[in-house]
Design a protein around this motif. Structure first.
Motif, mmCIF file in Angstrom:
data_model
loop_
_atom_site.group_PDB
_atom_site.id
_atom_site.type_symbol
_atom_site.label_atom_id
_atom_site.label_comp_id
_atom_site.label_asym_id
_atom_site.label_seq_id
_atom_site.Cartn_x
_atom_site.Cartn_y
_atom_site.Cartn_z
ATOM 1 N N SER A 3 37.347 42.347 36.744
ATOM 2 C CA SER A 3 38.371 42.801 37.678
ATOM 3 C C SER A 3 39.326 41.647 37.965
ATOM 4 O O SER A 3 39.035 40.480 37.702
ATOM 5 N N ARG A 4 40.452 41.981 38.517
ATOM 6 C CA ARG A 4 41.458 40.969 38.837
ATOM 7 C C ARG A 4 40.915 39.934 39.827
ATOM 8 O O ARG A 4 41.188 38.742 39.714
ATOM 9 N N ALA A 5 40.138 40.404 40.779
ATOM 10 C CA ALA A 5 39.562 39.495 41.773
ATOM 11 C C ALA A 5 38.571 38.526 41.132
ATOM 12 O O ALA A 5 38.518 37.347 41.508
ATOM 13 N N GLN A 6 37.793 38.996 40.170
ATOM 14 C CA GLN A 6 36.839 38.116 39.490
ATOM 15 C C GLN A 6 37.556 37.037 38.679
ATOM 16 O O GLN A 6 37.137 35.880 38.676
ATOM 17 N N ARG A 8 40.604 35.884 39.254
ATOM 18 C CA ARG A 8 41.232 34.983 40.223
ATOM 19 C C ARG A 8 40.216 34.006 40.798
ATOM 20 O O ARG A 8 40.482 32.816 40.933
ATOM 21 N N ARG A 9 39.028 34.499 41.096
ATOM 22 C CA ARG A 9 37.963 33.650 41.640
ATOM 23 C C ARG A 9 37.525 32.603 40.621
ATOM 24 O O ARG A 9 37.302 31.440 40.954
ATOM 25 N N ALA A 10 37.425 33.013 39.359
ATOM 26 C CA ALA A 10 37.027 32.073 38.315
ATOM 27 C C ALA A 10 38.091 30.994 38.117
ATOM 28 O O ALA A 10 37.764 29.822 37.898
ATOM 29 N N GLN A 12 40.009 29.768 40.350
ATOM 30 C CA GLN A 12 39.996 28.858 41.490
ATOM 31 C C GLN A 12 39.037 27.693 41.274
ATOM 32 O O GLN A 12 39.159 26.656 41.920
ATOM 33 N N TRP A 13 38.088 27.836 40.361
ATOM 34 C CA TRP A 13 37.102 26.785 40.098
ATOM 35 C C TRP A 13 37.686 25.627 39.282
ATOM 36 O O TRP A 13 37.109 24.548 39.238
ATOM 37 N N LYS A 17 44.408 21.982 41.417
ATOM 38 C CA LYS A 17 45.404 22.976 41.806
ATOM 39 C C LYS A 17 46.526 22.365 42.648
ATOM 40 O O LYS A 17 47.700 22.638 42.412
#
Length: 72
Positions: A3-6, A8-10, A12-13, A17
């Motif tokens: 999913s898009r949220a998954q 995005r979360r990945a 962020q690691w 940034k």
């Protein structure tokens, strides 16, 4: 799939940034490109590498182009 949220979360690691922004992914793509180039040069499929095929096809194109211009 993801999913898009998954995704995005990945993403962020990945560190850097604040300092580098989207350019923090550049080293990953540089390594990926180098790996692909190494595979095209070194890995044989059957008897040929990617560049063997490329050189042969370029030579054939040049031969046919020269042959047509001479015969005209």
């Amino acid at each position: 799939m993801f999913s898009r949220a998954q995704v995005r979360r990945a993403l962020q690691w990945v560190p850097g940034k604040e300092r580098l922004g989207v350019y923090r992914f550049l080293p990953f793509f540089f390594v990926l490109g180098g790996t692909m180039e190494w595979i095209m040069i070194k890995v044989r499929v059957g008897q040929e590498t990617f560049y063997d095929v490329y050189r042969r096809k370029a030579s054939e194109r040049q031969y046919h182009k020269a042959g047509r211009s001479i015969g005209d």
